[in-house]
Design an enzyme around this catalytic site. Structure first.
Site, mmCIF file in Angstrom:
data_model
loop_
_atom_site.group_PDB
_atom_site.id
_atom_site.type_symbol
_atom_site.label_atom_id
_atom_site.label_comp_id
_atom_site.label_asym_id
_atom_site.label_seq_id
_atom_site.Cartn_x
_atom_site.Cartn_y
_atom_site.Cartn_z
ATOM 1 N N ASN A 176 -76.791 70.102 4.154
ATOM 2 C CA ASN A 176 -76.982 70.807 5.424
ATOM 3 C C ASN A 176 -78.471 70.999 5.669
ATOM 4 O O ASN A 176 -79.174 71.523 4.830
ATOM 5 C CB ASN A 176 -76.280 72.167 5.349
ATOM 6 C CG ASN A 176 -76.206 72.834 6.705
ATOM 7 O OD1 ASN A 176 -77.040 72.583 7.583
ATOM 8 N ND2 ASN A 176 -75.228 73.676 6.899
ATOM 9 N N CYS A 181 -73.953 71.902 9.910
ATOM 10 C CA CYS A 181 -72.598 71.703 9.394
ATOM 11 C C CYS A 181 -71.682 71.146 10.488
ATOM 12 O O CYS A 181 -70.718 70.447 10.203
ATOM 13 C CB CYS A 181 -72.030 72.984 8.795
ATOM 14 S SG CYS A 181 -72.343 74.443 9.779
ATOM 15 N N HIS A 428 -69.591 78.627 10.968
ATOM 16 C CA HIS A 428 -69.677 77.513 10.029
ATOM 17 C C HIS A 428 -68.581 76.517 10.367
ATOM 18 O O HIS A 428 -67.484 76.905 10.756
ATOM 19 C CB HIS A 428 -69.498 78.080 8.615
ATOM 20 C CG HIS A 428 -69.681 77.055 7.550
ATOM 21 N ND1 HIS A 428 -70.833 76.305 7.433
ATOM 22 C CD2 HIS A 428 -68.856 76.643 6.554
ATOM 23 C CE1 HIS A 428 -70.703 75.473 6.399
ATOM 24 N NE2 HIS A 428 -69.513 75.671 5.860
ATOM 25 N N ASP A 445 -66.889 70.431 2.993
ATOM 26 C CA ASP A 445 -67.652 71.600 3.404
ATOM 27 C C ASP A 445 -69.103 71.376 2.993
ATOM 28 O O ASP A 445 -69.516 71.728 1.889
ATOM 29 C CB ASP A 445 -67.068 72.843 2.726
ATOM 30 C CG ASP A 445 -67.721 74.128 3.222
ATOM 31 O OD1 ASP A 445 -68.713 74.018 3.965
ATOM 32 O OD2 ASP A 445 -67.250 75.216 2.870
#
Length: 1091
Positions: A176, A181, A428, A445
């Site tokens: 990131n 993200c 997020h 993630d």
């Protein structure tokens, strides 16, 4: 004090599984009965420690408020000071003050937080007003006892530091860059559509392309690394290829926006290549908009393509309900009849049906909506279900148009779920993906990839409320509920009949050879660097500077001091290596025998110069490299810097170094040529401390190539930071008297003559070094094209404001330098600063280039039509003039002295516009979002008027307004329509607002007639309009017989614009995007990919 027993919902089967999967939450309710509440320490008070999820917690209260007049209450990690570095834990929790008279009045607040060392407590500073808490009749404190409850649900988080995504799942994540993200989740989704990845690999690129300048190559490179790398992959090259600066990367954008822009770019780049049309083949579907008359045979249809579909979440329980709504038939009847060609106004039905769906169906769920009541975007966290298999042929193909090919089976299987966790202004993003459409789901993630079960990817992303299991049966059994802030907001489905084609095999054969070679080489270099880094503590880097380096660098790369150590030969030597072994390596490298080498240590002096200080002693040379570095380097830097002194004989062969006593001083010499403006290194000499410069003049002349008796001047280069210090050396004094020591630098030149002083810009060493020290190359860019360098100028940091604009004007061929306006550069956003530099607003160029603690080398320029000092005394306003009889609006730029008034603006405008009659009077209004907020008084100063956000509108004052009777009222009239996307009755204004005089006793039908005449609306259209009195956004519809003035009696309304006569009708004007100044709240920049 009671603590409910902790019960783990399900136990992890093994440590490894616990690392891969976040456990279901462990929940607990803790009750804290606080006696003698009024006698507590007023500042802060902690509860006993209680355990949830294997962690220690406690509640922290401020009985008299944490600097507020409310009770402050937080959940605190009890043992935060003792936890290991990098700890973090996630909890959803609620805190309550129980009402002991009636529990339904208990005050309860809930939130969620990722606790860490910096934020080890979290909660509510303003939990409830102290006046309510301490009021004995309210029931929160009874018998001086207060009861506080905490309900805590802890989710175990994966051991982030030791987790290896590739080993555990076979996939790697993306790093990131800040708030990227949203991009990472989309890139992972696209990468895991193998057909898409194959097409990207087959886009033609060459070995000469640079990834940072080519989107196809950057994407190929990224996909290759995702496929073959063992650790998470960086996206910097890709964002650079988009033309994004770092500032863009840190602005959270919208996934849908990025998806569309990226696909459009790729579609464009694929044109004329073997993969042309891939984007359309994968993602493009078509629908048909139709209007069909009910009573006559007339139908109008329009075919449109789509790459993704936006589905409503609000008011829909699942994807099928959204498709039903999408294809809902709307009746056009009554006032809303359809005007059919050759048939006039007709009752009709209007809707959308699908001609074909694409193989890869992207569904954008409308989780974000604009709330008109609150004038803000809101996130919709309602429960919304989506199936694993989606059948779009259901109910006999009710979504399909008559032209659809019924042989195609539109049965889809879910491939990925993009999730947004958080609120409207941030949060997020991550994705759940089934790369091969098998039973196994994976969560992507950012850097972390984990295996997940189907429940995690589907039901847990529906949104709505989460009810957590109760831990103490029979005790205060209200359900423990939390709003789920994590929910799906984009779904990707793949058609069953196309899945073998889309989930195809992608291997090395699909990757161009030049790309494979380049990326393998990059990978090997990365591995090599990683290995070096891991072994760095075993080695010392020795940097060896020699006369050759000084000759090479001085006058080219550097002018001050002697050498740039980053550009000399460096040796990586194991720490336990004896120093004499290192000398043997030097002998091999430079061809200088060991006995002819003498090494000097460098020292940083107090004046920040860096010079050779003393030779190594025999005792030091007897040690290992590692020991020597520690003795000589107090800063524990893993480097050792040395100067290698080598004496060369007449036969040009190395000689053993001469003995050095305390009386011998090693000096370094630079020669300056004023005519060529050239400084170069000519060598070094040992001199006797008590000797004088006169004794070495002939040697210096020889080193310079001058005649033996050439007259020369000597200067000592003392320092250059923060300013240059270079002093003349008195030849008659001894070296010691002139305070010369080992490592000092003497610059010399031919003695200046009066002629040379006139002919040379910098006739002596000090003036030349001063020039070099302040020299600055500045890159100038036109303010209109802030990304492109226009020209470069070599200037001095000491140049005044006038010097700089003079040079720019000369470069641009402009006679009047005062028409140049400069703007500084913001080093963080890589953009021009919002405010330009005022005329002579800074002393020197150096101040123009400083931004906080950084220095830039970029300035922006613009050429004004009047001199800047004049412009600065003026205020510039953009005014939209609305002609009284013609349907036109002209924007005028008005420039007047800052102390002018609105009356002056109006007078200036009168000379520029066409009036309906010579005596017409004008007024200036402030308009914002189709409402009039202000009529400017003529005596108001213009200095503080802001036309950046509001539109300034000028218009003629109608005659009827000038002669108002005692009972006449001037009212606001605005156009509005109901927002079709909102369930509640929301009003949206549009069009041009205006004023209207209403007379006492006047009916709506009389007012309507005047409005129709004023706006010149045809009868047919005007008959469809509805009229309403609006107060605070709520419409109250009026009948023709209603007396309009009776509604506008109150004069105490705050803001006249809150009460108005509303004209409800369709907005038929062509859609115009709001200009920037109509949208005050730009939370997001639109996504742009520049290349």
């Amino acid at each position: 004090m009671e603590v409910a027993p902790v019960e783990t919902a399900t136990r992890a089967e093994s440590h490894q599984q616990q690392q891969q999967v976040e456990d279901p939450p462990t929940t607990s309710r803790f009750t804290w009965t606080i006696e003698h509440f009024s006698r507590l320490h007023p500042k802060k008070h902690y509860s006993d420690v209680f355990m949830v999820g294997g962690y220690k917690w406690r509640v922290l209260i401020f009985p008299k408020g944490n600097n507020v007049d409310h009770l402050s209450m937080y959940l605190d990690v009890a043992d935060s000071a003792a936890l290991p570095y990098g700890w973090s834990r996630y909890a959803q929790f609620s805190l309550s003050v129980i009402n002991q008279i009636n529990s339904k009045y208990s005050v309860r607040k809930e939130t969620q937080h990722q606790f860490n060392a910096r934020e080890s407590d979290w909660g509510f500073t303003s939990f409830m007003p102290l006046s309510e808490l301490y009021d004995p009749s309210r029931g929160y404190i009874v018998n001086d006892t207060c009861v506080v409850e905490a309900e805590v649900a802890v989710r175990k988080v994966i051991d982030y530091w030791n987790y290896d995504s590739k080993k555990e799942t076979g996939y790697v994540g993306l790093k990131n860059q800040g708030a990227t993200c949203y991009m990472n989740s989309l890139l992972q989704t696209l990468y895991h559509i193998p057909y898409f990845r194959k097409a990207v690999y087959h886009m033609p690129t060459t070995e000469n392309d640079m990834p940072s300048g080519s989107i196809p190559l950057a994407l190929q490179s990224l996909f290759y690394k995702l496929q073959y790398s063992d650790s998470s992959v960086a996206t910097k090259e890709l964002t650079k290829s988009f033309g994004w600066d770092t500032y863009d990367s840190f602005m959270q954008h919208d996934v849908q926006e990025l998806n569309r822009v990226l696909c459009e770019k790729l579609e464009d780049k694929m044109k004329g290549t073997v993969v042309e049309g891939t984007i359309q083949q994968l993602f493009e579907g078509h629908h048909m908009n139709y209007i069909e008359c009910i009573n006559v045979d007339y139908k109008s249809t329009r075919k449109e393509s789509f790459y993704d579909l936006q589905l409503d979440v609000k008011g829909c329980r699942d994807v099928y309900a959204s498709f039903d709504k999408y294809c809902e038939v709307e009746r056009l009847e009554g006032d809303n009849k359809y005007h059919a060609e050759n048939h006039g106004l007709q009752d009709a039905k209007k809707g959308v049906l699908f001609i074909d769906f694409p193989p890869v169906l992207q569904l954008q769920l409308k989780r974000f909506e604009y709330d008109f009541m609150r004038d803000t975007m809101v996130k919709i966290n309602d429960r919304y279900e989506f199936p694993l298999q989606l059948d779009l042929d259901r109910e006999n193909g009710k979504y399909l148009s008559p032209d659809a090919d019924r042989r195609v089976r539109n049965l889809y299987t879910l491939h990925s779920v993009l999730v947004h966790s958080g609120g409207v202004h941030g949060g997020h993003y991550y994705a759940f993906i089934r790369p091969t459409l098998s039973e196994q789901w994976f969560k992507f993630d950012d850097e972390r990839v984990t295996k997940e079960d189907a429940k995690k990817a589907l039901e847990e992303q529906y949104g709505g409320e989460e009810e957590l299991p109760q831990t103490t049966p029979g005790f205060n059994n209200t359900p423990f509920k939390f709003t789920k802030y994590s929910n799906a907001y984009m779904l990707v489905y793949i058609r069953e009949s196309d899945k073998d084609k889309i989930v195809c095999n992608v291997d090395e054969k699909d990757i161009a050879e030049h790309l494979r070679i380049r990326l393998k080489k990059e990978q090997e270099e990365k591995e090599h660097k990683k290995k070096e880094k891991a072994e760095a503590h075993l080695y010392t880097i020795i940097k060896v500077a020699r006369d050759e380096d000084l000759r090479e660098q001085i006058g080219r790369d550097i002018y001050f001091d002697l050498v740039d150590h980053d550009k000399v030969r460096s040796f990586r030597i194991q720490k336990q290596t004896p120093f004499y072994t290192f000398k043997e390596e030097v002998a091999k490298e430079f061809g200088v025998p060991v006995q002819c080498q003498r090494f000097w240590l460098w020292a940083r002096r107090q004046n920040h110069t860096y010079r050779p200080n003393r030779p190594l002693t025999p005792q030091e040379e007897a040690q290992s490299v590692g020991q020597l570095r520690e003795i000589t380097n107090k800063l524990h830097i893993a480097e050792l810097k040395l100067f290698l002194e080598v004496e060369i004989g007449l036969d040009l062969q190395p000689l053993p170094p001469p003995d050095k006593t305390k009386e011998d001083i090693l000096l370094f010499f630079k020669l300056y040529d004023p005519e060529k403006e050239e400084l170069r290194y000519v060598g070094r000499l040992f001199v006797k401390a008590l000797g004088k410069p006169t004794e070495i003049l002939s040697k210096l002349n020889k080193m310079a190539g001058f005649l033996p008796d050439e007259e020369i001047e000597l200067y000592e280069e003392i320092k250059y930071e923060p300013s240059v210090m270079c002093e003349h050396i008195d030849r008659k004094l001894t070296f010691r008297a002139s305070q010369l020591e080992d490592g000092d630098i003497i610059c010399y030149q031919k003695a200046p003559t009066p002629e040379s002083e006139d002919q040379c810009r910098y006739p002596d060493v000090p003036s030349f070094l001063e020039y070099v020290h302040n020299r600055q190359v500045v890159h100038f860019r036109s303010l209109e094209k802030p990304k492109e360098d226009d020209f470069c100028l070599e200037l001095s940091k000491l140049f005044t404001y006038d010097d700089v604009v003079e040079r720019v004007a000369r470069q641009l061929g402009l006679d009047d330098a005062s028409k140049i306006r400069l703007t500084s550069h913001n080093c963080y956003s890589q953009q021009p600063k919002p405010q330009p530099i005022k005329y002579r607003g800074v002393e020197h160029l150096s101040e123009m280039l400083v931004h906080y603690n950084q220095t830039s080398d970029i300035l922006y320029y613009e050429i004004l039509d009047i001199p800047l000092p004049e412009l600065q005394c003026l205020k510039t306003l953009k005014v939209a003039f609305h002609h009284a009889t013609k349907d036109e609006v002209v924007i005028h730029t008005i420039r007047l002295p800052k102390n002018s008034t609105v009356g002056d603006v109006i007078n200036d405008l009168k000379s520029k516009v066409e009036l309906s009659q010579p005596n017409a009077e004008l007024r200036l209004l402030e308009v914002f979002y189709h409402k009039i907020y202000k009529i400017f008084p003529p005596n108001e100063k213009i200095e503080n008027i802001n036309d950046q956000y509001w539109t300034l509108r000028a218009e003629e004052i109608p005659e009827e307004e000038k002669n108002l009777g005692p009972h006449d009222r001037l009212i606001h009239v605005y156009h509005f329509m109901k927002d079709p996307n909102q369930n509640q009755m929301q009003v949206q204004n549009f069009g041009e607002p205006f004023f209207l005089v209403i007379h006492e006793g006047e009916t709506l039908s009389e007012v309507k007639a005047r409005i129709q005449k004023k706006l010149q609306v045809p009868d047919e259209e005007f008959s469809k309009w509805k009229f309403a009195f609006l107060s605070l956004g709520r419409p109250e519809y009026l009948q023709d017989s209603d007396i309009v003035s009776s509604r506008f009696q109150r004069r105490d309304v705050y803001g006249a614009w809150e009460q108005y006569l509303g004209l409800e009708h369709a907005d038929t004007a062509p859609k115009r995007l709001y200009t920037a100044n109509q949208n005050r709240h730009t939370y997001e920049k639109p996504v742009k990919i520049y290349n």
